[in-house]
Design an enzyme around this catalytic site. Structure first.
Site, PDB file in Angstrom:
ATOM      1  N   ASP A 165      -3.325 -12.285   1.140  1.00 13.20           N
ATOM      2  CA  ASP A 165      -2.920 -13.054   2.328  1.00 13.20           C
ATOM      3  C   ASP A 165      -2.541 -14.484   1.924  1.00 13.20           C
ATOM      4  OD1 ASP A 165      -2.374 -13.444   4.982  1.00 13.20           O
ATOM      5  OD2 ASP A 165      -4.469 -13.627   5.614  1.00 13.20           O
ATOM      6  N   HIS A 200       6.736 -14.319  -0.060  1.00 10.81           N
ATOM      7  CA  HIS A 200       6.544 -12.895  -0.358  1.00 10.81           C
ATOM      8  C   HIS A 200       7.043 -12.568  -1.764  1.00 10.81           C
ATOM      9  CE1 HIS A 200       5.126 -12.285   3.617  1.00 10.81           C
ATOM     10  NE2 HIS A 200       6.289 -12.439   4.227  1.00 10.81           N
ATOM     11  N   LEU A 206      -5.472   2.945 -14.901  1.00 11.12           N
ATOM     12  CA  LEU A 206      -5.766   2.387 -13.568  1.00 11.12           C
ATOM     13  C   LEU A 206      -4.906   3.132 -12.547  1.00 11.12           C
ATOM     14  CD1 LEU A 206      -6.997  -0.209 -11.970  1.00 11.12           C
ATOM     15  CD2 LEU A 206      -4.653  -1.065 -12.072  1.00 11.12           C
TER      16      LEU A 206
END
Ligand code: IPE
Ligand code: IPE
Ligand code: MG
Length: 229
Positions: free
Chosen positions: A14, A31, A126
């Site tokens: 955020d 962004h 991962l």
């Protein structure tokens, strides 16, 4: 000293908009900068010996409320990110997986998501999970409905856990950047006993150095799960 195991990490990324505003830039620049941070954090997690999954909140079921221009930009950015990221995924042994209802996205974007999942499916260092058009309530509701459709009339917690989209039913540690201290409909079921960590750093400024320091303080937490110890 207690050493809490850390397998499943979740991050609410955020603060992209505020990061851009502070610099007099448009929100879209925030962004773009945020997408770079996901790469850094993901490659750090892939090298970490303990972390098996890292789940990033990228677009919530509520984010459709934003102006169409911003939503359209985020969709384009996601498509670009996945295209550019393939090399990083393959070089670092990262498996990519999406959770959330991607049927709301354009056919081209859905195709790219599916292709990236399939091209990286054998990577084992991962699993990077991107939550896309994701909402915790929607996920639980979907899980329950799919069990009803299978003919189940009585559900256990294990039934619900196994029908969720995530490959795990428990998050160990949730990090949220930008100073907001709320869950915003993320992984409601899986966060049941997660340790929570909030930092005021805006997502584009978040670094593997800060992650490292959060992880070392997580190690000292005493996770009791309702017991005594
Ligand atoms: C997080 O940053 C990214 C998404 C929700 C897509 P924000 O866009 O929410 O940034 P702020 O909270 O407005 O600063
Ligand atoms: C949560 O951030 C969603 C994502 C990070 C994708 P928001 O910025 O949308 O959350 P609220 O609205 O401040 O709770
Ligand atoms: Mg926000």
């Amino acid at each position: 000293m207690n050493s809490a195991p850390l397998k499943n990490l979740a991050i609410i990324m955020d603060g992209n908009g505020r990061w851009a505003k502070e610099r007099g830039l448009s929100r879209t620049k925030g962004h773009e900068a945020g997408a770079e941070t996901i790469r850094d954090i993901t490659t750090y997690c892939a090298k970490h010996p303990e972390i098996e999954t890292a789940t990033f909140y990228a677009f919530s079921t509520e984010n459709w409320k934003r102006p169409k221009l911003e939503v359209d930009f985020l969709m384009k950015l996601l498509s670009k990110y996945l295209k550019n990221e393939l090399k990083t995924y393959q070089e670092n042994g990262i498996r990519f997986k999406a959770i959330g209802d991607i049927h709301a996205f354009s056919p081209a974007l859905q195709k790219r998501i599916k292709e990236t999942e399939s091209l990286t499916k054998d990577n084992t260092n991962l699993t990077q999970i991107l939550a896309l058009n994701y909402g915790g309530r929607a996920e639980i509701t979907h899980s329950v409905n799919s069990l009803i459709e299978e003919g189940k009339t009585h559900l256990t917690e294990e039934d619900i856990s196994s029908a969720l989209q995530t490959p795990y039913s428990d998050i160990d540690l949730l990090i949220r950047t930008s100073g907001e201290e709320r869950i915003s409909n993320f992984l409601l079921w899986q966060l049941s006993y997660a340790e929570l960590s909030f930092t005021s750093t805006l997502w584009p400024d978040f670094s593997s150095k800060e992650l490292k320091s959060i992880l070392s303080s997580f190690k000292n937490r005493s996770r009791r799960f309702g017991g005594l110890k």
